[in-house]
Design a protein around this motif. Structure first.
Motif, short mmCIF file in Angstrom:
data_model
loop_
_atom_site.label_atom_id
_atom_site.label_comp_id
_atom_site.label_asym_id
_atom_site.label_seq_id
_atom_site.Cartn_x
_atom_site.Cartn_y
_atom_site.Cartn_z
N GLY A 138 0.88 -1.11 0.00
CA GLY A 138 0.00 0.07 -0.12
C GLY A 138 0.90 1.38 0.03
N ARG A 139 0.38 2.36 0.55
CA ARG A 139 0.86 3.80 0.53
C ARG A 139 2.07 3.87 1.53
N LYS A 140 2.96 4.42 1.50
CA LYS A 140 3.94 4.74 2.71
C LYS A 140 3.35 5.51 3.40
N LEU A 141 3.64 5.09 4.74
CA LEU A 141 2.82 5.99 5.86
C LEU A 141 3.85 6.43 6.57
N SER A 142 3.90 7.57 7.13
CA SER A 142 4.94 8.37 8.26
C SER A 142 4.18 8.29 9.40
N GLY A 153 -4.80 8.44 6.22
CA GLY A 153 -4.46 7.88 5.14
C GLY A 153 -3.09 8.14 4.46
N GLU A 154 -2.34 9.14 5.30
CA GLU A 154 -0.77 9.29 4.81
C GLU A 154 0.08 9.18 6.05
N VAL A 155 -0.60 9.55 7.25
CA VAL A 155 0.27 9.77 8.44
C VAL A 155 -0.36 8.83 9.53
N LEU A 156 0.15 7.91 10.40
CA LEU A 156 -0.24 7.20 11.22
C LEU A 156 0.10 8.07 12.75
N ILE A 174 1.58 -3.71 21.52
CA ILE A 174 0.31 -3.01 21.26
C ILE A 174 0.38 -1.83 20.40
N TYR A 175 1.54 -1.16 20.54
CA TYR A 175 1.90 -0.07 19.45
C TYR A 175 1.97 -0.89 18.12
N LYS A 176 2.40 -1.81 17.82
CA LYS A 176 2.57 -2.60 16.44
C LYS A 176 1.11 -2.76 16.18
N ALA A 177 0.26 -3.44 17.07
CA ALA A 177 -1.02 -3.93 16.65
C ALA A 177 -1.73 -2.65 16.41
N LEU A 182 -4.41 0.57 11.84
CA LEU A 182 -4.65 1.87 11.18
C LEU A 182 -4.19 1.69 9.95
N TRP A 183 -3.13 1.03 9.56
CA TRP A 183 -2.66 0.82 8.22
C TRP A 183 -3.90 0.12 7.27
#
Length: 420
Positions: A138-142, A153-156, A174-177, A182-183
């Motif tokens: 998908g799209r790269k997310l910062s 949609g662009e930033v987490l 938990i952070y990763k989940a 959100l991704w």
């Protein structure tokens, strides 16, 4: 024999130098009398930190020195150091008044400090979490910090720290989940719906949004279970640890509909009025929040920007291939799906066709195509017309920091995205 402590006069003289009392007119006598009763190691420690804090702000250093004896009674050296550094960082980022609040609220910092001892901190996990998210399709997310977890949609956007479990590693999970869920909002179409369809569909917009997120969480869970099964099992374990493993038990019918991998965000909208009257269940630990209005605004701007960029890429290619040939003689551009996709569960891999020939697509252009697919599911025909002179506001292309004429030649590099 133990080293003898510093006398009050020696402490006062050093404080006078540190706090520049000749110019600041601060009074150090009371502080010196307090510090004289401390062991010599603590005296040196207090003076050392007073000097370090004074390099940021003299008044901030004075407030620290005034509380140094009290702090040493209730905090160890490591926590005092963290307290001072946090105050100095706050001064740099927010100014004197917020930094003074950090120094003055000693008890509050202690409570947060104990919390932070077991917490996962965003500034520490981002160097690991960022590349992990970037590696997903998908799209790269910062990643940026916010008080709540959500995405446009662009930033987490993620909170400064998480401390729901007993140690840093578990809280990192938990952070990763949360980041992965959100991704999934960006990858499986949650953001591709006008918020008015959600917020105006019921009398209580807030409840409607809560239910919409519940339904979308069910749907996204099904995709994650298929596409990232190992991570999804870990998310289930986190749920069980935190006691929310059966959060959707009251929604068997909705769960069945939305676990069908052919379902879309519009199925969630269709189900919403049917269950809206009930109180929504609490979401699982990995579900972040939503700001559909901001996400929709970001999407609308992104659509304009991506269309302008893509048509400008085609303009560059047309100029390279045909130069000044009349427009009516230029062949049309088209896209077709690869006959042998690498993964049928991924977005369709498209090939660019010009004059019946397949053109190789540079990676950064392929990322642009992916971004458009995520927002619109396909590339509209009007995107395939090279941009004409003066058609677009130049500001839409300003984030391309290099010469647009180099885009197709492979000189261009992605800029602007960053990971904390």
């Amino acid at each position: 024999m133990a080293e003898q402590g510093l006398p009050a006069e020696k402490i006062r003289q050093e404080l006078d130098e540190i706090l520049e009392v000749e110019f600041s007119f601060l009074h150090t006598d009371i502080i010196a009398e307090e510090l004289v009763s401390l062991p010599v190691e603590q005296q040196h420690f207090a003076l050392q930190w007073a000097r370090r804090v004074s390099s940021t702000n003299i008044q901030l250093a004075f407030e620290f020195a005034s509380r140094a004896k009290t702090a040493m009674k209730i905090m160890d050296d490591e926590m005092i150091s963290a307290w001072c550094l946090y105050a100095m960082d706050t001064y740099d980022s927010s100014g004197l008044h917020p930094a003074m609040e950090v120094i003055k609220n000693l008890q509050g910092f202690m409570e947060v400090g104990h919390l932070r001892a077991n917490a996962a901190l965003l500034e520490q996990v981002s160097p690991v979490l960022g590349p992990f998210i970037q590696g997903l399709s998908g799209r790269k997310l910062s990643i940026k910090e916010d008080s709540d977890a959500w995405t446009d949609g662009e930033v987490l956007y993620l909170p400064e720290m998480l401390a729901r479990l007993e140690n840093e590693q578990e809280n990192f999970q938990i952070y990763k989940a949360i980041a992965v869920h959100l991704w999934a909002h960006t990858r499986y179409g949650t953001l591709n719906v006008d918020p008015q369809l959600v917020l105006s569909s019921c009398d209580d917009p807030q409840r409607a949004l809560q239910w919409f997120q519940v339904l979308e969480t069910l749907r996204l869970d099904a995709h994650l279970q298929r596409d990232l099964p190992g991570l999804f099992r870990q998310m289930r374990r986190l749920q069980n640890r935190l006691g929310d493993g059966d959060w959707a038990a009251s929604l068997p019918e909705e769960t069945g509909v939305l676990q069908d991998l052919s379902s879309s965000v519009h199925d969630s909208l269709r189900l919403l009025p049917r269950i809206y009257a009930e109180a929504p269940p609490a979401l699982p630990c990995y579900a972040g929040g939503m700001d559909p209005v901001k996400a929709w605004q970001a999407r609308e701007l992104r659509l304009l920007r991506d269309k302008a960029h893509f048509r400008d890429v085609l303009r560059v290619l047309a100029d390279e291939l045909w130069g000044d040939a009349p427009e009516e003689q230029l062949p049309e551009f088209s896209l077709q799906e690869n006959e042998h996709p690498a993964d049928p569960d991924e977005l369709p891999e498209l090939e660019l066709i010009v004059a019946d020939q397949v053109m190789p697509i540079p990676e950064h252009v392929r990322q642009l195509i992916t971004s458009i697919q995520l927002d619109l599911t396909e590339i509209p025909e009007d995107y395939l017309v090279p941009v004409g002179e003066g058609e677009y506001d130049p500001s839409l292309l300003e984030d391309e920091s290099l010469d647009p004429d180099d885009v197709w030649g492979g000189v261009y590099h992605e800029e602007g995205a960053f990971f904390r």
